[in-house]
Design a protein around this motif. Sequence first.
Motif, PDB file in Angstrom:
ATOM      1  N   GLY A 117       0.827  -1.214   0.000  1.00  0.00           N
ATOM      2  CA  GLY A 117       0.000   0.000   0.000  1.00  0.00           C
ATOM      3  C   GLY A 117       0.857   1.258   0.000  1.00  0.00           C
ATOM      4  N   ILE A 118       1.943   1.240   0.784  1.00  0.00           N
ATOM      5  CA  ILE A 118       2.857   2.387   0.790  1.00  0.00           C
ATOM      6  C   ILE A 118       3.502   2.540  -0.584  1.00  0.00           C
ATOM      7  CG2 ILE A 118       4.967   3.324   1.801  1.00  0.00           C
ATOM      8  CD1 ILE A 118       4.219   1.813   4.407  1.00  0.00           C
ATOM      9  N   LEU A 120       9.178 -11.595  -2.688  1.00  0.00           N
ATOM     10  CA  LEU A 120       9.265 -10.424  -3.564  1.00  0.00           C
ATOM     11  C   LEU A 120       8.208 -10.493  -4.669  1.00  0.00           C
ATOM     12  CD1 LEU A 120      10.869  -7.838  -4.096  1.00  0.00           C
ATOM     13  CD2 LEU A 120      12.385  -9.188  -5.578  1.00  0.00           C
ATOM     14  N   ALA A 121       7.993 -11.679  -5.205  1.00  0.00           N
ATOM     15  CA  ALA A 121       6.960 -11.843  -6.231  1.00  0.00           C
ATOM     16  C   ALA A 121       5.581 -11.532  -5.652  1.00  0.00           C
ATOM     17  CB  ALA A 121       7.001 -13.263  -6.789  1.00  0.00           C
ATOM     18  N   ARG A 122       5.343 -11.954  -4.405  1.00  0.00           N
ATOM     19  CA  ARG A 122       4.063 -11.633  -3.769  1.00  0.00           C
ATOM     20  C   ARG A 122       3.933 -10.123  -3.567  1.00  0.00           C
ATOM     21  NH1 ARG A 122       5.123 -16.218  -0.472  1.00  0.00           N
ATOM     22  NH2 ARG A 122       5.855 -14.843   1.198  1.00  0.00           N
ATOM     23  N   GLY A 123       5.047  -9.489  -3.189  1.00  0.00           N
ATOM     24  CA  GLY A 123       5.017  -8.045  -3.010  1.00  0.00           C
ATOM     25  C   GLY A 123       4.653  -7.319  -4.297  1.00  0.00           C
ATOM     26  N   ALA A 148       3.043  -8.608  -6.799  1.00  0.00           N
ATOM     27  CA  ALA A 148       1.648  -8.956  -7.109  1.00  0.00           C
ATOM     28  C   ALA A 148       0.686  -8.116  -6.278  1.00  0.00           C
ATOM     29  CB  ALA A 148       1.418 -10.440  -6.862  1.00  0.00           C
ATOM     30  N   ASN A 149       1.033  -7.847  -5.022  1.00  0.00           N
ATOM     31  CA  ASN A 149       0.173  -7.011  -4.179  1.00  0.00           C
ATOM     32  C   ASN A 149       0.039  -5.602  -4.747  1.00  0.00           C
ATOM     33  OD1 ASN A 149      -0.310  -9.031  -2.311  1.00  0.00           O
ATOM     34  ND2 ASN A 149       1.390  -8.451  -0.981  1.00  0.00           N
ATOM     35  N   VAL A 150       1.131  -5.069  -5.270  1.00  0.00           N
ATOM     36  CA  VAL A 150       1.088  -3.741  -5.887  1.00  0.00           C
ATOM     37  C   VAL A 150       0.280  -3.789  -7.181  1.00  0.00           C
ATOM     38  CG1 VAL A 150       2.481  -1.912  -6.934  1.00  0.00           C
ATOM     39  CG2 VAL A 150       3.273  -3.047  -4.844  1.00  0.00           C
ATOM     40  N   MET A 169       4.150   0.744 -13.197  1.00  0.00           N
ATOM     41  CA  MET A 169       4.916  -0.420 -12.735  1.00  0.00           C
ATOM     42  C   MET A 169       6.367  -0.375 -13.230  1.00  0.00           C
ATOM     43  SD  MET A 169       3.080  -2.012 -10.637  1.00  0.00           S
ATOM     44  CE  MET A 169       4.320  -3.278 -10.346  1.00  0.00           C
ATOM     45  N   ALA A 170       6.623   0.401 -14.279  1.00  0.00           N
ATOM     46  CA  ALA A 170       8.011   0.563 -14.746  1.00  0.00           C
ATOM     47  C   ALA A 170       8.845   1.312 -13.717  1.00  0.00           C
ATOM     48  CB  ALA A 170       8.035   1.300 -16.085  1.00  0.00           C
TER      49      ALA A 170
END
Length: 702
Positions: free
Chosen positions: A312-313, A334-337, A339-341, A363-364
């Motif tokens: 969220g941050i 890290l992949a989950r992070g 994906a969360n974004v 996302m870039a």
Amino acid sequence: MTTSPASVRTRRHDDILLVTIDNPPVNALGVDVRRGLASAIEAAEADPAVKAIVLAGAGRNFLGGADIREFGKPPQAPALPDVCDRIEACAKPVVAAIHGAALGGGLEVALGAHYRVALGTARLGLPEVLLGLLPGAGGTQRTPRLIGAAAALDLMLGGRHVGAAEAAALGLVDRLAEGEDAAAAGLAYARELVDAGAAPRRTREAAALSDRAAAQAAIDAARAETGKKARGLFSPMKIVDAVQGALDSSFDDGLALERKLFLECLDSPQRAGLVHAFFSEREAAKAPETRSARPRPIAGVGIVGGGTMGAGIAVAVLDAGLPVVMIERDEEALARGRANVEKVYAGLVAKGRMQPQAMDAVMALWRGSTAYDALSGVDLVIEAVFEDMAVKQDVFKELDRVCKPGAVLATNTSYLDIDRIAAATGRPQDVIGLHFFSPANIMKLLEIVVPARVAADVVATAFELAKKLGKTAVRAGVCDGFIGNRVLAVYGAAAQAMMEDGASPYQIDKAVRGFGYPMGPFQVSDLAGGDIGWATRKRRAATRDPKARYVQIPDRLCERGWFGQKTGRGYYLYPDGARVGTPDPEVEAIIDAERLRAGVAPKHFTDDEIVRRYLAAMINEGANVVHQKIALRPLDVDVTFVHGYGFPRYRGGPMHYADTVGLPKILDDIREFAKEDPLFWQPSPLLVDLVARGANFASLNT
């Protein structure tokens, strides 16, 4: 060139009179501006050499609305409705040339003009509802006649600003112009009108309400929706009533109705609460360090942790256009992070609120790593890992090792001692608390927690970051829970005591919602997750006063794995993933058993008694927070609770609300409650002192 008065200048351009409003910083509609506008129109109409008039603003805005320096003072003529009427009645074409803000009364002046041209920078809106008011200078009558009831109600009830392109699509402006010179665009438009022999075109005569059935349907829909959403707010329904008057009445009768409803709003306590909230938000951003130090530059941000809070941050930072480096412990995390974004932006794309290309561009700006060394170039790092002191100290040791000199090191802890976290580094002057509220990309509040050894420019940097992220920042001192969560722990304990003493959690939630909160405390617990509070209670167990009352009901629920929405049950049942809970008879049975174990004979509470106790606990601890300088002023407590904890904005905040009730009444309540539990209900020394002096919390805000 003439000047009459200094805030309004006039200058002839052949047969067109340019009227320039110059009242820094925002061109507010103070009395000098109103007099100047009226005088300029009178002079232009009397001068046969003038064929048209252009109204334009100097500086960054057209007109920024009412002059806040006049709030609470006796009105001075001419009133803004009279100025708007005078502009509209002019026998010569009047063009409003809009750039920057045309808000509130500023837009009402533009609506009084006969023609409107806007630059791409223009922002138009009627946000009076945010201050408990309605547009009071013809806005409720001219706007629906110009753009229709549905669009006008959407604009006024939402209080939102629209850009130039949307304003043109709605019909608020007649044309868009290129460039950066609004006066030139207005003069060019006026020249066309004069050459074409165009006559004044008065908004009062616009015909967007001619389809009465469609207009009535829009009004009925707005009335029904406002009744559901307004949650006790006074002015939104008055706006609907005013637009009904625009449909049913002549323009002049509609103006009279608008004035009557405006004065009713002006006299409402809600207006005082909303105005207090408005000014408090501005004042909270003026921490002492922001006056004494310049912020450090922020061109890149690191985030340690990609869970719900870290992601969220990251979204909040990415939305501000800043690149993000996210650190996680391994590639899977890290992949989950990431994906969360991505999930946040994918949701916006699915709703049509973002284009896929825009998501790709955002996302870039994101990159991830499992190595802390990837943070070597960032200007600020925000730690968002598990709420455990040892874990956080380990993170900060790594940050101390890899981050460049002068990088700001921030922790997102909700409760922990930031001085101890800072001590894990060799640069405590660079360490600060940035307490975001979940979901961090949506919630507006940001507690900026100031440890003992932090440098002033780091505090200034935190406030500058808050501005970039669109957050409402509040300065807090270091203690367990800072401002918000510290006070929350106390009024949460009061709610739990009432539950054990006889009030059901469902009655307590209902009473608190009746006061104006969107949710009650037990609904909030279920939403946040009961395990969060459970972990905090276990952490505090060793230091808890053994004489203090401790209600075990929440622990009994947690021991069963009932953590709220995420487990399908907490205080409420959430069958099949429901977002709204239903009362649970098994919870009531647990409560009954706990009352029996604790030897409590249940008693009856009225909703009013529940609210009085709930708020007295909140206000008393808020006073302690101010007394101990954890919050600089009572207004900082108010801003914290309005933006982070759902306190009804129209009540101003708990400390402002206490002033409206009267501090002697609050103190009397606390002393009455202390007869049952003197350890919990100890009056704050600040509250006692203010009552003794006949003062209030507002006296401490200056």
